[in-house]
Design a protein around this motif. Structure first.
Motif, short mmCIF file in Angstrom:
data_model
loop_
_atom_site.label_atom_id
_atom_site.label_comp_id
_atom_site.label_asym_id
_atom_site.label_seq_id
_atom_site.Cartn_x
_atom_site.Cartn_y
_atom_site.Cartn_z
N ILE A 109 -1.23 2.86 -22.22
CA ILE A 109 -0.15 3.20 -21.29
C ILE A 109 -0.44 2.58 -19.92
CG2 ILE A 109 1.06 5.07 -20.11
CD1 ILE A 109 1.65 5.13 -23.05
N MET A 110 -1.70 2.61 -19.50
CA MET A 110 -2.08 2.05 -18.20
C MET A 110 -1.79 0.55 -18.14
SD MET A 110 -5.60 4.21 -17.60
CE MET A 110 -6.16 3.33 -16.12
N ALA A 111 -1.93 -0.14 -19.26
CA ALA A 111 -1.59 -1.57 -19.28
C ALA A 111 -0.12 -1.77 -18.95
CB ALA A 111 -1.93 -2.17 -20.64
N ASP A 112 0.74 -0.86 -19.43
CA ASP A 112 2.17 -0.93 -19.10
C ASP A 112 2.38 -0.69 -17.61
OD1 ASP A 112 2.86 -1.42 -21.73
OD2 ASP A 112 3.44 0.66 -22.15
N GLU A 113 1.66 0.29 -17.06
CA GLU A 113 1.82 0.61 -15.64
C GLU A 113 1.36 -0.58 -14.77
OE1 GLU A 113 3.50 3.06 -14.98
OE2 GLU A 113 3.24 4.44 -16.66
N GLN A 114 0.30 -1.25 -15.19
CA GLN A 114 -0.13 -2.45 -14.47
C GLN A 114 0.97 -3.51 -14.49
OE1 GLN A 114 -3.75 -3.08 -16.78
NE2 GLN A 114 -5.01 -2.71 -14.96
N ARG A 115 1.55 -3.69 -15.67
CA ARG A 115 2.61 -4.69 -15.82
C ARG A 115 3.84 -4.31 -15.00
NH1 ARG A 115 6.29 -4.73 -19.94
NH2 ARG A 115 4.99 -3.25 -21.06
N HIS A 116 4.22 -3.04 -15.01
CA HIS A 116 5.37 -2.60 -14.22
C HIS A 116 5.14 -2.82 -12.73
CE1 HIS A 116 6.63 0.46 -17.59
NE2 HIS A 116 6.73 -0.79 -17.97
N THR A 117 3.93 -2.51 -12.27
CA THR A 117 3.61 -2.71 -10.86
C THR A 117 3.76 -4.18 -10.48
OG1 THR A 117 2.02 -0.86 -10.93
CG2 THR A 117 1.88 -2.36 -9.06
N ARG A 118 3.21 -5.05 -11.33
CA ARG A 118 3.32 -6.49 -11.05
C ARG A 118 4.77 -6.94 -11.06
NH1 ARG A 118 -1.33 -6.74 -14.49
NH2 ARG A 118 0.01 -7.22 -16.27
N MET A 119 5.55 -6.44 -12.00
CA MET A 119 6.96 -6.85 -12.10
C MET A 119 7.73 -6.47 -10.84
SD MET A 119 7.53 -5.70 -16.08
CE MET A 119 9.32 -5.66 -16.01
N HIS A 120 7.57 -5.24 -10.39
CA HIS A 120 8.27 -4.80 -9.19
C HIS A 120 7.75 -5.54 -7.95
CE1 HIS A 120 10.86 -1.68 -10.76
NE2 HIS A 120 9.85 -1.06 -11.34
N LYS A 121 6.44 -5.72 -7.90
CA LYS A 121 5.83 -6.45 -6.78
C LYS A 121 6.39 -7.87 -6.69
CE LYS A 121 1.25 -8.27 -5.44
NZ LYS A 121 1.56 -9.69 -5.69
N GLU A 122 6.43 -8.55 -7.83
CA GLU A 122 6.90 -9.93 -7.84
C GLU A 122 8.39 -10.03 -7.56
OE1 GLU A 122 5.54 -11.13 -11.67
OE2 GLU A 122 3.42 -11.09 -11.07
N ARG A 123 9.16 -9.06 -8.05
CA ARG A 123 10.60 -9.09 -7.79
C ARG A 123 10.88 -8.82 -6.32
NH1 ARG A 123 14.61 -11.94 -8.63
NH2 ARG A 123 16.63 -10.93 -8.44
N ALA A 124 10.16 -7.87 -5.72
CA ALA A 124 10.32 -7.62 -4.29
C ALA A 124 10.02 -8.87 -3.49
CB ALA A 124 9.42 -6.47 -3.85
N SER A 125 8.98 -9.59 -3.90
CA SER A 125 8.59 -10.80 -3.19
C SER A 125 9.68 -11.86 -3.28
CB SER A 125 7.28 -11.34 -3.75
OG SER A 125 6.89 -12.53 -3.10
N VAL A 126 10.24 -12.04 -4.46
CA VAL A 126 11.32 -13.02 -4.63
C VAL A 126 12.51 -12.66 -3.73
CG1 VAL A 126 13.06 -13.85 -6.26
CG2 VAL A 126 10.67 -13.71 -6.95
N LEU A 127 12.72 -11.37 -3.56
CA LEU A 127 13.84 -10.91 -2.73
C LEU A 127 13.49 -10.87 -1.25
CD1 LEU A 127 15.17 -8.06 -5.06
CD2 LEU A 127 16.24 -10.28 -4.63
N GLY A 128 12.25 -11.25 -0.92
CA GLY A 128 11.88 -11.40 0.49
C GLY A 128 10.99 -10.35 1.08
N LEU A 129 10.39 -9.49 0.25
CA LEU A 129 9.56 -8.41 0.78
C LEU A 129 8.22 -8.37 0.05
CD1 LEU A 129 9.46 -5.96 2.72
CD2 LEU A 129 10.42 -4.58 0.87
N GLU A 130 7.13 -8.60 0.75
CA GLU A 130 5.81 -8.57 0.13
C GLU A 130 5.34 -7.13 -0.05
OE1 GLU A 130 4.33 -11.18 -1.17
OE2 GLU A 130 6.07 -12.35 -0.51
N PHE A 131 4.78 -6.83 -1.19
CA PHE A 131 4.29 -5.48 -1.48
C PHE A 131 3.17 -5.12 -0.50
CE2 PHE A 131 1.98 -2.55 -4.65
CZ PHE A 131 2.77 -1.48 -4.29
N GLY A 132 3.32 -4.00 0.16
CA GLY A 132 2.35 -3.57 1.15
C GLY A 132 2.75 -3.88 2.57
N SER A 133 3.89 -4.51 2.76
CA SER A 133 4.34 -4.82 4.12
C SER A 133 5.08 -3.64 4.76
CB SER A 133 5.23 -6.06 4.12
OG SER A 133 6.38 -5.87 3.31
N LEU A 134 5.36 -2.60 3.97
CA LEU A 134 5.98 -1.38 4.47
C LEU A 134 5.12 -0.18 4.08
CD1 LEU A 134 9.73 -1.98 3.49
CD2 LEU A 134 8.71 -2.18 5.77
N PRO A 135 5.20 0.93 4.80
CA PRO A 135 4.43 2.12 4.44
C PRO A 135 4.81 2.63 3.05
CG PRO A 135 5.33 2.33 6.66
CD PRO A 135 5.98 1.13 6.04
#
Length: 274
Positions: A109-135
């Motif tokens: 299950i944790m492998a899925d959570e790692q993958r989900h985190t990366r997916m959201h992180k990468e999508r946010a970046s494509v849309l112009g927001l780096e993960f960790g740039s906001l609280p």
């Protein structure tokens, strides 16, 4: 690699890259170690938990037509997925006597959570927001600190927080489609399919670990810690079919729905989806 080593890496590392590094295909559980409890997980400086009520909230659905708001939504969901990953690692460290089969299943299950985190992180970046740039908030993590047993964890995270995502993932898929963002919608479809399996895992182990005299519902309710309660496992819509796919009985599903109808204010009562 030992399960404990993998769990400690996810839990304690202050490197996001290390937290999201995949575990080896084979994990052993010969040295589960002593119980370990900590107040906060290790995180890089830009992902430290923010003080209460200082992290941005989820944008309203109507605002997701704006690219920056969709980026914010992915940023928030990346943090939700990361917290879930950290909580799972915490459970493996806090309850080393849990059955090995459960612990090995948690790692999958944790492998899925790692993958989900990366997916959201990468999508946010494509849309112009780096993960960790906001609280970022710590709501899921803080609630996990009250878990006193594996059953508490099963009721709290898989059956409540991930159970709620059976509704939210489909809701956000539609919100993103309405905004014309096909890629974000496709991401949510992947998350939804995985969440069905995650909730099923939680239900399976609740049934295996609960006392025989308790029903699924009674065991679930008895292991929730206020203010987390059954009504919070429901989103704006109530997805009965997704819950059936997890193995929930019709009776359990109806009890969840009625809990939301009884406990939530009128403007938060879910719509019933068949």
């Amino acid at each position: 690699m030992e399960i404990r080593e993998f769990a400690e890496r996810v839990l304690l590392s202050d490197s996001l890259e290390e937290k999201l590094k995949a575990a080896p295909e084979t994990l052993t559980d010969e040295q589960p170690g002593k119980p370990l409890r900590i107040k906060e997980p290790g995180r890089p400086a830009n992902l430290q938990f923010a003080p209460p009520r200082t992290a941005p909230g989820m944008p309203k659905p109507s605002a997701l037509v704006e690219q920056d708001k969709r980026a914010l939504a992915h940023h928030i969901m990346a943090n939700h997925e990361l917290q879930a990953l950290e909580v799972m690692a915490y459970i493996l460290c806090a309850f080393p006597d849990a059955p090995t089969e459960f612990r090995q299943g948690m790692c999958k299950i944790m492998a899925d959570e790692q993958r989900h985190t990366r997916m959201h992180k990468e999508r946010a970046s494509v849309l112009g927001l780096e993960f960790g740039s906001l609280p970022v908030n710590c709501y899921i993590w803080k609630k996990a600190l009250s878990y006193e047993s594996v059953l508490d964890y099963l009721a709290g995270l898989p059956l409540t927080f991930e159970g709620r995502n059976l509704d939210h993932a489909q809701e956000f898929e539609q919100y993103f489609l309405d905004a014309g963002d096909q890629r974000s919608a496709a991401l949510m479809k992947v998350v939804y399919r995985d969440e069905i399996q995650h909730v099923a895992f939680g239900l399976h182990w609740l049934r295996k670990l609960k006392p025989d005299h308790l029903s699924d519902w009674d065991a679930y309710e008895q292991h929730l810690h206020w203010p987390v309660r059954a009504a919070l496992s429901v989103g704006d819509t109530f997805n009965r079919e997704g819950r059936k796919q997890t193995g929930m009985t019709d009776e359990f599903i109806e009890q969840l729905y009625q809990a939301a109808q009884t406990d939530l204010p009128p403007n938060q009562k879910p719509k019933n989806l068949e």
